[in-house]
Design a protein around this motif. Sequence first.
Motif, short mmCIF file in Angstrom:
data_model
loop_
_atom_site.label_atom_id
_atom_site.label_comp_id
_atom_site.label_asym_id
_atom_site.label_seq_id
_atom_site.Cartn_x
_atom_site.Cartn_y
_atom_site.Cartn_z
N PRO A 67 0.88 -1.18 0.05
CA PRO A 67 -0.05 0.23 0.19
C PRO A 67 1.08 1.21 -0.11
N GLU A 72 -4.48 3.79 2.07
CA GLU A 72 -4.80 2.48 1.37
C GLU A 72 -4.72 1.16 2.40
N ARG A 75 -7.66 1.14 4.58
CA ARG A 75 -9.22 0.55 4.01
C ARG A 75 -8.89 -1.17 3.82
N ARG A 419 -9.40 -3.46 -4.08
CA ARG A 419 -8.06 -2.60 -3.97
C ARG A 419 -8.11 -1.31 -4.62
N ASP A 420 -8.49 -1.20 -5.66
CA ASP A 420 -8.22 -0.02 -6.81
C ASP A 420 -9.75 0.57 -6.89
N SER A 560 -10.09 5.77 6.63
CA SER A 560 -9.01 5.07 5.44
C SER A 560 -8.70 6.29 4.61
#
Length: 607
Positions: A67, A72, A75, A419-420, A560
């Motif tokens: 990350p 990141e 999260r 993730r994105d 996050s």
Amino acid sequence: MKSTLLRAAWMGASPRLLLVLGIFIALRGVTPTPDYSGPYPGAPDPLQLRAQRSIGAAPAPKIADIPATDGEAARFLTQATFGPTREDIDRLKQIGYTAWINEQVGFPVSSQLTFLKNATVRRPDEFKRDWRLDAWFVNAIGGKDPIKPTQIVHRDQLRQRVAFALSEIMVASDATSDPLGNAPHGMTHYYDTLARDALGNYRTLLEDVTLHPVMGLYLSMLQNQKPDPVHNIRPDENYAREVMQLFSVGLVQLNQDGTPLLDAAQQTIPTYDQETVKGFAHVFTGWTFKGCQAEGVFDCYFYDTTAPAWVSPMENHAAYHASAQEKQLLVYPGVSLPGGKLGAGGSGPGDLSAALDNIFNHPNVGPFIGKQLIQRLVTSNPSAGYVGRVAGAFNDNGQGVRGDLRAVVGAILLDPEARDPAAQPPHFGKVREPLLRLTHLWRALKGKSKSGHMEEFWNMEGNLGQSPMYAASVFNFFSPRYSPNGEPQELGLVAPELQLATDYMLPANESYLMTKIFDAYVGNPAGIGDDEVAINLSEDVALATNIPALIGRYDALFLSGQMTDQMKQVLTERLSGMPANNTAAKRLRVQEALYLIINSPDYIVQK
């Protein structure tokens, strides 16, 4: 508009209207993007998963394993744990997603039953049913064990978080069962079973759940008997229904992306019928507590919660098993039993094994279980491609193994959609469960009690609407298909957790969390009981006069790194208007920030 909602919410407007509107405004605020329906190739061995590719789909992009920011990392930890801590964020940024998952898999399994036994040794004359909740929170919050701090450290956050998700799918509850209410050793062992199997194989999990005496008692498989027309006995169908409807395949046949399979008339196709229910009901006969056979009876009972029978798989008595009947089981392409029929003459254990294999190999299991785990960990409305990739990991972990839950969890957490942000579809995210808001608060601020116990068992349900293994029925606290009236239904969206958002429960949530923030803190001059969980605000009070730093810390820990500029402005204005000329005033400024953040729509919607 979201900023307006935040301001209004903090000025005392209607909590139900503001929460629901705020949540769905937050859920709508994502730009549509292409659906990456192909396999995810980015996770290195041993989490390199062979996911099932949807027809005509483009390959999913690779995701960096480290990350790049605190946000990141936080999260990911929000999805994979009971709430990020500063230490966990730093650790994840150091070693990356894959190594973190591998590390978590290797940690010893934290045991609720062990806590219960150790607590009983320490307080032999004070044993309470309440202690099973204490045990749950000890494992969920993590860290040094309060009873044996030099010997036990609870670090298996991923395993425990997945176990909690499974406990909301394979539900057992003592909320409406006096026998289970009086069997805390059995209840804690059932949860330990979920934790032990959470990153193992689903086939093992299915059998362990089926044969656990707690589940046997909860869904009537315990002492279920073969047909006896003379005495008007018919096999009980309760567990037979729920193991299919809720624990494995669901009510309708599914495509591998989780969408319903339709017939030529564009209608859904039932997964099973009443004859299938009867067939499984006959399979699930002859099982009772381990130890009954030694007493020469089938329907014995163990009133002592510490009896080994409560933590041992049920045993089969051949005399009560429906061996003489042929049993209709599930029918699906590639089913190993001809026509899905289990022939007569089998033993209880043999019939059970064949029946569970029949369930396990049904093509619905991957998308049905996979989608619910996505909903519990990441997002309420995953794309068909996301579900398909996770189902593919269930079907084959990359090494030819079906049902590998470690591969499934890895696929869920490392998927581009998780993730994105650029790969996320519209309406990505989920409403945080009230219980997880509490664990998040306590983990982030090092909450703990002096004794290791807590006086919350009889408060939790009334203030949060949920308590571990305390659902009102086998259908959990909320349905995975729950869709609030209005725009969510019109858009075909679900928001399971909003089934808890009643006119009573919303202000109860707010009031309960307010008490945990403003009253239950280390150093409260009014005093804190030994069984009261207290948060530690010392690090945060040091930042009270540096409002940007305080907001930045809470932005990372609780949002996050996704706090909007409008929210930062509102917080800054509110906190700047509060005095900070002594320690008590500084503490109040910190508590006010926590209270506003924890109750804001931006926080309540996990993205």
